[in-house]
Design a protein around this motif. Structure first.
Motif, PDB file in Angstrom:
ATOM      1  N   GLY A  38       0.822  -1.207   0.000  1.00 24.57           N
ATOM      2  CA  GLY A  38       0.000   0.000   0.000  1.00 24.57           C
ATOM      3  C   GLY A  38       0.852   1.252   0.000  1.00 24.57           C
ATOM      4  O   GLY A  38       2.077   1.201   0.144  1.00 24.57           O
ATOM      5  N   THR A  39       0.166   2.371  -0.174  1.00 24.68           N
ATOM      6  CA  THR A  39       0.829   3.679  -0.131  1.00 24.68           C
ATOM      7  C   THR A  39      -0.041   4.651   0.658  1.00 24.68           C
ATOM      8  O   THR A  39      -1.270   4.541   0.655  1.00 24.68           O
ATOM      9  CB  THR A  39       1.052   4.253  -1.541  1.00 24.68           C
ATOM     10  OG1 THR A  39      -0.193   4.302  -2.243  1.00 24.68           O
ATOM     11  CG2 THR A  39       2.045   3.418  -2.325  1.00 24.68           C
ATOM     12  N   LYS A  40       0.628   5.566   1.296  1.00 28.07           N
ATOM     13  CA  LYS A  40      -0.092   6.601   2.023  1.00 28.07           C
ATOM     14  C   LYS A  40      -0.519   7.688   1.048  1.00 28.07           C
ATOM     15  O   LYS A  40       0.286   8.201   0.267  1.00 28.07           O
ATOM     16  CB  LYS A  40       0.803   7.183   3.125  1.00 28.07           C
ATOM     17  CG  LYS A  40       0.074   8.094   4.088  1.00 28.07           C
ATOM     18  CD  LYS A  40       0.987   8.534   5.222  1.00 28.07           C
ATOM     19  CE  LYS A  40       0.244   9.416   6.212  1.00 28.07           C
ATOM     20  NZ  LYS A  40       1.119   9.837   7.330  1.00 28.07           N
ATOM     21  N   LYS A  41      -1.804   8.047   1.073  1.00 27.58           N
ATOM     22  CA  LYS A  41      -2.326   9.006   0.114  1.00 27.58           C
ATOM     23  C   LYS A  41      -1.712  10.391   0.302  1.00 27.58           C
ATOM     24  O   LYS A  41      -1.557  11.144  -0.656  1.00 27.58           O
ATOM     25  CB  LYS A  41      -3.843   9.101   0.253  1.00 27.58           C
ATOM     26  CG  LYS A  41      -4.578   7.819  -0.118  1.00 27.58           C
ATOM     27  CD  LYS A  41      -6.078   7.975   0.070  1.00 27.58           C
ATOM     28  CE  LYS A  41      -6.813   6.693  -0.287  1.00 27.58           C
ATOM     29  NZ  LYS A  41      -8.286   6.827  -0.075  1.00 27.58           N
ATOM     30  N   GLU A  42      -1.369  10.738   1.502  1.00 32.40           N
ATOM     31  CA  GLU A  42      -0.889  12.094   1.777  1.00 32.40           C
ATOM     32  C   GLU A  42       0.467  12.374   1.154  1.00 32.40           C
ATOM     33  O   GLU A  42       0.685  13.424   0.529  1.00 32.40           O
ATOM     34  CB  GLU A  42      -0.824  12.307   3.287  1.00 32.40           C
ATOM     35  CG  GLU A  42      -0.391  13.707   3.695  1.00 32.40           C
ATOM     36  CD  GLU A  42      -0.359  13.867   5.194  1.00 32.40           C
ATOM     37  OE1 GLU A  42       0.055  14.944   5.654  1.00 32.40           O
ATOM     38  OE2 GLU A  42      -0.741  12.920   5.914  1.00 32.40           O
ATOM     39  N   ASP A  43       1.413  11.446   1.295  1.00 32.57           N
ATOM     40  CA  ASP A  43       2.764  11.698   0.793  1.00 32.57           C
ATOM     41  C   ASP A  43       3.301  10.601  -0.117  1.00 32.57           C
ATOM     42  O   ASP A  43       4.425  10.678  -0.592  1.00 32.57           O
ATOM     43  CB  ASP A  43       3.726  11.892   1.962  1.00 32.57           C
ATOM     44  CG  ASP A  43       3.701  10.713   2.934  1.00 32.57           C
ATOM     45  OD1 ASP A  43       3.038   9.701   2.635  1.00 32.57           O
ATOM     46  OD2 ASP A  43       4.332  10.814   4.002  1.00 32.57           O
ATOM     47  N   GLY A  44       2.507   9.560  -0.368  1.00 29.57           N
ATOM     48  CA  GLY A  44       2.947   8.489  -1.255  1.00 29.57           C
ATOM     49  C   GLY A  44       3.946   7.543  -0.652  1.00 29.57           C
ATOM     50  O   GLY A  44       4.557   6.749  -1.381  1.00 29.57           O
ATOM     51  N   SER A  45       4.159   7.597   0.645  1.00 32.62           N
ATOM     52  CA  SER A  45       5.118   6.706   1.292  1.00 32.62           C
ATOM     53  C   SER A  45       4.610   5.268   1.280  1.00 32.62           C
ATOM     54  O   SER A  45       3.404   4.999   1.254  1.00 32.62           O
ATOM     55  CB  SER A  45       5.375   7.163   2.728  1.00 32.62           C
ATOM     56  OG  SER A  45       4.171   7.196   3.472  1.00 32.62           O
ATOM     57  N   ILE A  49      -0.757  -3.266   4.097  1.00 31.78           N
ATOM     58  CA  ILE A  49      -2.131  -3.257   4.615  1.00 31.78           C
ATOM     59  C   ILE A  49      -2.581  -4.708   4.798  1.00 31.78           C
ATOM     60  O   ILE A  49      -2.589  -5.497   3.843  1.00 31.78           O
ATOM     61  CB  ILE A  49      -3.093  -2.520   3.670  1.00 31.78           C
ATOM     62  CG1 ILE A  49      -2.656  -1.052   3.522  1.00 31.78           C
ATOM     63  CG2 ILE A  49      -4.514  -2.592   4.178  1.00 31.78           C
ATOM     64  CD1 ILE A  49      -3.495  -0.254   2.557  1.00 31.78           C
ATOM     65  N   PHE A  50      -2.926  -5.040   6.046  1.00 30.60           N
ATOM     66  CA  PHE A  50      -3.494  -6.341   6.366  1.00 30.60           C
ATOM     67  C   PHE A  50      -5.010  -6.214   6.280  1.00 30.60           C
ATOM     68  O   PHE A  50      -5.612  -5.394   6.990  1.00 30.60           O
ATOM     69  CB  PHE A  50      -3.080  -6.792   7.764  1.00 30.60           C
ATOM     70  CG  PHE A  50      -1.612  -7.152   7.884  1.00 30.60           C
ATOM     71  CD1 PHE A  50      -1.211  -8.467   7.810  1.00 30.60           C
ATOM     72  CD2 PHE A  50      -0.644  -6.178   8.073  1.00 30.60           C
ATOM     73  CE1 PHE A  50       0.127  -8.814   7.926  1.00 30.60           C
ATOM     74  CE2 PHE A  50       0.694  -6.493   8.186  1.00 30.60           C
ATOM     75  CZ  PHE A  50       1.086  -7.826   8.109  1.00 30.60           C
ATOM     76  N   LYS A  81       4.988  -2.473  13.276  1.00 36.22           N
ATOM     77  CA  LYS A  81       4.469  -1.161  13.686  1.00 36.22           C
ATOM     78  C   LYS A  81       3.168  -0.836  12.971  1.00 36.22           C
ATOM     79  O   LYS A  81       3.080  -0.899  11.744  1.00 36.22           O
ATOM     80  CB  LYS A  81       5.508  -0.089  13.384  1.00 36.22           C
ATOM     81  CG  LYS A  81       5.118   1.308  13.839  1.00 36.22           C
ATOM     82  CD  LYS A  81       6.199   2.313  13.501  1.00 36.22           C
ATOM     83  CE  LYS A  81       5.810   3.718  13.935  1.00 36.22           C
ATOM     84  NZ  LYS A  81       6.878   4.702  13.581  1.00 36.22           N
ATOM     85  N   VAL A  82       2.145  -0.483  13.756  1.00 37.87           N
ATOM     86  CA  VAL A  82       0.831  -0.144  13.212  1.00 37.87           C
ATOM     87  C   VAL A  82       0.775   1.362  12.943  1.00 37.87           C
ATOM     88  O   VAL A  82       1.106   2.173  13.811  1.00 37.87           O
ATOM     89  CB  VAL A  82      -0.287  -0.559  14.183  1.00 37.87           C
ATOM     90  CG1 VAL A  82      -1.649  -0.131  13.632  1.00 37.87           C
ATOM     91  CG2 VAL A  82      -0.254  -2.062  14.406  1.00 37.87           C
ATOM     92  N   LEU A  83       0.318   1.723  11.739  1.00 36.04           N
ATOM     93  CA  LEU A  83       0.163   3.127  11.360  1.00 36.04           C
ATOM     94  C   LEU A  83      -1.271   3.604  11.537  1.00 36.04           C
ATOM     95  O   LEU A  83      -1.518   4.713  12.015  1.00 36.04           O
ATOM     96  CB  LEU A  83       0.598   3.332   9.901  1.00 36.04           C
ATOM     97  CG  LEU A  83       2.036   2.915   9.560  1.00 36.04           C
ATOM     98  CD1 LEU A  83       2.291   3.099   8.074  1.00 36.04           C
ATOM     99  CD2 LEU A  83       3.042   3.695  10.388  1.00 36.04           C
ATOM    100  N   ASP A  84      -2.249   2.761  11.151  1.00 39.31           N
ATOM    101  CA  ASP A  84      -3.657   3.132  11.237  1.00 39.31           C
ATOM    102  C   ASP A  84      -4.492   1.872  11.083  1.00 39.31           C
ATOM    103  O   ASP A  84      -4.029   0.855  10.543  1.00 39.31           O
ATOM    104  CB  ASP A  84      -4.011   4.149  10.142  1.00 39.31           C
ATOM    105  CG  ASP A  84      -5.317   4.885  10.442  1.00 39.31           C
ATOM    106  OD1 ASP A  84      -5.917   4.617  11.514  1.00 39.31           O
ATOM    107  OD2 ASP A  84      -5.731   5.709   9.611  1.00 39.31           O
ATOM    108  N   ALA A  95      -3.119  -0.834   8.642  1.00 38.10           N
ATOM    109  CA  ALA A  95      -1.992  -0.286   7.874  1.00 38.10           C
ATOM    110  C   ALA A  95      -0.748  -0.293   8.752  1.00 38.10           C
ATOM    111  O   ALA A  95      -0.757   0.204   9.888  1.00 38.10           O
ATOM    112  CB  ALA A  95      -2.306   1.136   7.424  1.00 38.10           C
ATOM    113  N   THR A  96       0.336  -0.863   8.225  1.00 33.50           N
ATOM    114  CA  THR A  96       1.584  -1.002   8.989  1.00 33.50           C
ATOM    115  C   THR A  96       2.765  -0.520   8.136  1.00 33.50           C
ATOM    116  O   THR A  96       2.613  -0.145   6.973  1.00 33.50           O
ATOM    117  CB  THR A  96       1.819  -2.460   9.390  1.00 33.50           C
ATOM    118  OG1 THR A  96       2.097  -3.236   8.210  1.00 33.50           O
ATOM    119  CG2 THR A  96       0.600  -3.044  10.094  1.00 33.50           C
ATOM    120  N   GLU A  97       3.945  -0.546   8.746  1.00 31.18           N
ATOM    121  CA  GLU A  97       5.158  -0.288   7.990  1.00 31.18           C
ATOM    122  C   GLU A  97       5.317  -1.336   6.894  1.00 31.18           C
ATOM    123  O   GLU A  97       4.730  -2.413   6.965  1.00 31.18           O
ATOM    124  CB  GLU A  97       6.362  -0.326   8.922  1.00 31.18           C
ATOM    125  CG  GLU A  97       6.532  -1.661   9.635  1.00 31.18           C
ATOM    126  CD  GLU A  97       7.683  -1.661  10.615  1.00 31.18           C
ATOM    127  OE1 GLU A  97       8.741  -1.112  10.265  1.00 31.18           O
ATOM    128  OE2 GLU A  97       7.532  -2.220  11.714  1.00 31.18           O
TER     129      GLU A  97
END
Length: 785
Positions: A38-45, A49-50, A81-84, A95-97
């Motif tokens: 996956g990618t983060k919509k805000e910055d494309g990082s 995603i599980f 690490k969990v992001l969201d 969403a994780t690293e």
């Protein structure tokens, strides 16, 4: 697969706002979760995603909800690490690293022994925290629950049955049987008495058994049943005994994971490896002292080939950069950074190293600055032209004015590295201004390196500044008292000879090189000879296509004849076989208003005086001179006869004095102090025709003029000062720093038929003009400060 991907994306779009986009599915395990890039919509990082599909796995929903709850609250470096997170009626997303399943590496057998030990060490540390600090049972320790990060570290997940014994109703007792392949990985006591039988066992027994099965599966690549656990040939010998204790069928004899970890960490134990020590040190580098840091860096350089590249790139490199910028790591740490950076791609370099390099150039630490300048050749290929010109160059030029000589010298050397990434404005403006200062530096080595630098960047200079700057810089270095500075100037002139035109070569470069031919040091004299030969060859090439003469042809009457038809040589033009004295006499004759033609008649025998060298040099080509005093009256005489009569009349004293004055003045040409303005060309002398009324004692303009009178006019010693150029001149003020006093070149003046007073005025006026035109070498030594 495409249908599942689109269904998941559609479900995400219908649910609450989720700041991440799903990509391709990447898992190959039997987990209840579907793993997507996956990618983060805000910055494309990047991220992972599980996803759990509730409709497709309703029976395992309790496992997904327990995992989601534990994942949110469990914080440990060894846990993914969990992001969201997002929970809807149809799906659960975590969403994780960015991670990849460990099963990928196990199936491909891409893990070496050192990497496996490092991974097991990380897992053991995490499991000790779960069992002892959190008083919990993981219950699902297997390959499908472990993931690797971009740094190669092993991270733990699979918290479907993670339970704390302090809870009223632990999930492992109720839902342990819902795990995929639960019977294959279940401990013997669970197979006999079910999951409820764990209530009477120690907290570590299930996880210790699963650690044993995990070790077997990693080293062998597969695990089917507990009967295989007795085969230990693929297990490292050092880990053989602990492995057997982990897989004991009697739970009371089973080794706790915490004890397994302690045994491995002992000196010489299976966890006492360079990779594990490096990982431990990196995580605590900020609290280490200088001695420990230097020892670690030395070991890191010696064992770098034993570590995974991903570990260096994603784990070691960021920590080292932090230490250099904020922890006082210094040049030693940054040297390891560059060692690791050699394996990075251009994109990785730009993302991780370039920002740090730009910040370090702004650092006031001189040790860091010198190290950056020394290692700039290793970095320049990875730095864009924009970064160098906009960010690095403005900081780099501050080193030209640094009080430390080593910083100034390294700054001069670094110009050769970055010159191709600077703009024309920076090269021909700011850079030359700073190099002008370093060429006058108090340190001779810096002056020498500046000259070398200018010679090597000559092709990068603008055409309008190249010649002026290089000539001024190199001639200044030729006067340097430091032998290596003079030698560098000569070598730089030789290397840049092609950039000078014919005028600069002849009037500026060669006069500057000639004094070095008599330098006190032999190495300078030898190099000066080589450089001189290069410039002479250069001039020969440049003048090969030049016309034989720039003077227009003349006709029989001495008038200009642009067409060249019927033209004859002008009186006074040097001939191939004529000596200097013969050319001078021809010039004097022309100034008397004499017209005539040079007619070759063959050379006669030489007189005894000529053989002895006592004459001024008789022309070898006889010349018939026609002297006209009035219309209709003319006399002719051979030039040879005319000359012989001139040198034999009134007395030998007059003749010898005249010859001596010519020889003395000719010697002045070889004196560097007599050089004047090398850029000015001789100004033509305007002939004054005799007026009818200007008949004086000199006899000019007389109608009864005889041949003897003409001859005597050349041989008579004048009472006043010799004409301009035939006598010594007093040195004029304004000599250069090399002690070169400026004198005018000897010029043979023309005799003009006029009154004696008018003749003296003309000579005085010409002498005054010659003195005013003379100037020293400083006038063309350009001041480019």
């Amino acid at each position: 697969m495409e249908f599942l991907k689109s269904a998941v994306a559609s479900a995400v779009s219908r649910g609450p706002a989720f700041g991440y986009s799903l990509g391709d599915r990447v898992d190959l395990s039997d987990s209840i979760w579907a793993l997507h890039n996956g990618t983060k919509k805000e910055d494309g990082s990047k991220c992972s995603i599980f996803a759990f599909d509730i409709n497709a796995n309703k029976s395992r929903l309790p496992l997904a909800k327990n995992a989601l709850r534990k994942w949110r609250t469990l914080r440990h470096p060894g846990v993914v690490k969990v992001l969201d997170t997002l929970e809807t009626d149809t799906n659960i997303y975590v969403a994780t690293e960015r991670v990849v399943p460990l099963g990928w590496h196990v199936k491909r057998q891409a893990l070496n022994t050192e990497t496996i030990k490092w991974g097991l060490y990380s897992l053991s540390t995490t499991m000790r925290f779960i069992n002892e600090d959190a008083s919990s049972i993981h219950g699902n320790l297997r390959v499908s629950s472990i993931y690797t990060t971009e740094s190669g570290e092993w991270m733990l997940a699979g918290f479907e049955v993670l339970s704390s014994l302090k809870e009223e109703d632990p999930a492992i007792y109720k839902y342990g049987g819902l795990l995929p392949d639960s019977s294959r990985y279940a401990a013997p006591e669970i197979s006999r008495g079910g999951w409820d039988g764990l209530k009477n066992q120690a907290i570590h027994v299930t996880d210790s058994w699963n650690m044993g099965t995990l070790m077997y599966e990693i080293f062998n690549g597969y695990f089917m049943s507990s009967d295989q656990l007795t085969q230990t040939k693929s297990i490292p010998p050092q880990m053989g005994t602990p492995y057997k204790r982990l897989t004991q069928t009697n739970p009371k004899m089973r080794l706790p994971i915490a004890h397994f970890l302690e045994q491995g960490k002992r000196s010489g134990g299976f966890f006492d490896t360079p990779l594990i020590r490096c990982s431990e040190f990196i995580e605590n580098m900020g609290v280490k002292d200088e001695r420990e840091r230097e020892e670690f860096l030395q070991n890191l350089e010696d064992t770098k080939d034993q570590f995974p590249e991903e570990f260096f790139k994603a784990k070691v490199l960021p920590e080292l950069l932090k230490s250099v910028e904020y922890g006082g790591g210094g040049p030693k740490v940054f040297s390891v950074v560059l060692m690791i950076a050699e394996k990075l791609s251009d994109e990785e370099w730009e993302a991780s190293i370039t920002p740090a390099v730009v910040r370090l150039f702004a650092s006031p630490d001189r040790a860091i600055r010198v190290f950056l300048l020394d290692n700039l050749p290793k970095m320049i290929d990875h730095l864009s032209k924009k970064v160098v010109s906009d960010n690095i160059f403005p900081q780099l030029v501050t080193g030209f004015s640094d009080v430390a000589p080593v910083v100034r010298e390294q700054t001069v050397k670094s110009i050769l590295v970055i010159i191709n990434k600077l703009s024309d404005r920076q090269i021909n403006g700011d850079l030359l201004k700073y190099l002008a200062k370093t060429q006058n530096d108090e340190q001779p080595g810096i002056r020498t390196n500046t000259t070398i630098c200018l010679g090597k960047i000559a092709k990068n200079l603008g055409s309008h500044t190249r010649s002026k700057v290089l000539v001024a810089a190199f001639t200044r270095s030729l006067r340097d008292p430091f032998i290596h500075a003079r030698n560098a100037a000569l070598m730089a002139l030789a290397a840049t000879a092609e950039v000078f035109d014919d005028n600069d070569c002849a009037t500026k470069c060669l006069p500057a090189i000639c004094p070095a031919l008599i330098d006190k040091e032999k190495v300078i004299r030898v190099q000066a000879q080589k450089t001189l030969e290069i410039f002479l060859a250069r001039l020969k090439t440049l003048t090969a296509n030049m016309p034989e003469s720039a003077l227009p042809p003349v006709d029989a009457n001495g008038l200009p004849n642009p067409t060249g038809a019927g033209g004859v040589p002008r009186m006074g033009t040097p001939q191939t076989d004529a000596s200097w004295a013969g050319w001078a006499i021809s010039s004097f004759t022309k100034k008397l208003g004499v017209t005539g033609e040079m007619q070759p008649e063959g050379s006669g025998p030489m007189t005894q005086a000529e053989e002895n060298g006592t004459t001024l040099g008789t022309p070898t080509v006889p010349v018939t001179v026609q002297i006209s005093s009035r219309p209709g009256s003319s006399r002719s005489a051979s030039a040879s006869e005319l000359h012989r009569q001139a040198v034999s009349s009134p007395s030998s004293t007059v003749r010898n004095n005249y010859a001596t004055s010519l020889v003395a003045d000719n010697d002045d040409d070889n004196d560097m102090d007599a050089w004047g303005d090398m850029d000015d060309t001789p100004k033509p002398v305007v002939e004054e025709k005799p007026k009818p009324s200007s008949i004086g004692k000199s006899g000019f303009g007389r109608t009864d003029l005889t041949e003897d009178d003409v001859i005597n006019s050349f041989t008579r010693k004048p009472k006043s000062a010799l004409p301009k150029g035939l006598g010594k001149k007093t040195p004029v003020s304004g000599s250069s720093s090399t002690g070169m006093a400026t004198k005018s070149k000897p010029v043979i003046s023309r005799v003009v038929a006029s009154k004696p007073t008018a003749k003296k005025a003309v000579l005085a006026k010409k002498t005054e003009e010659a003195d005013g035109d003379a100037w020293g070498t400083d006038n063309w030594d350009v001041d480019w400060k």
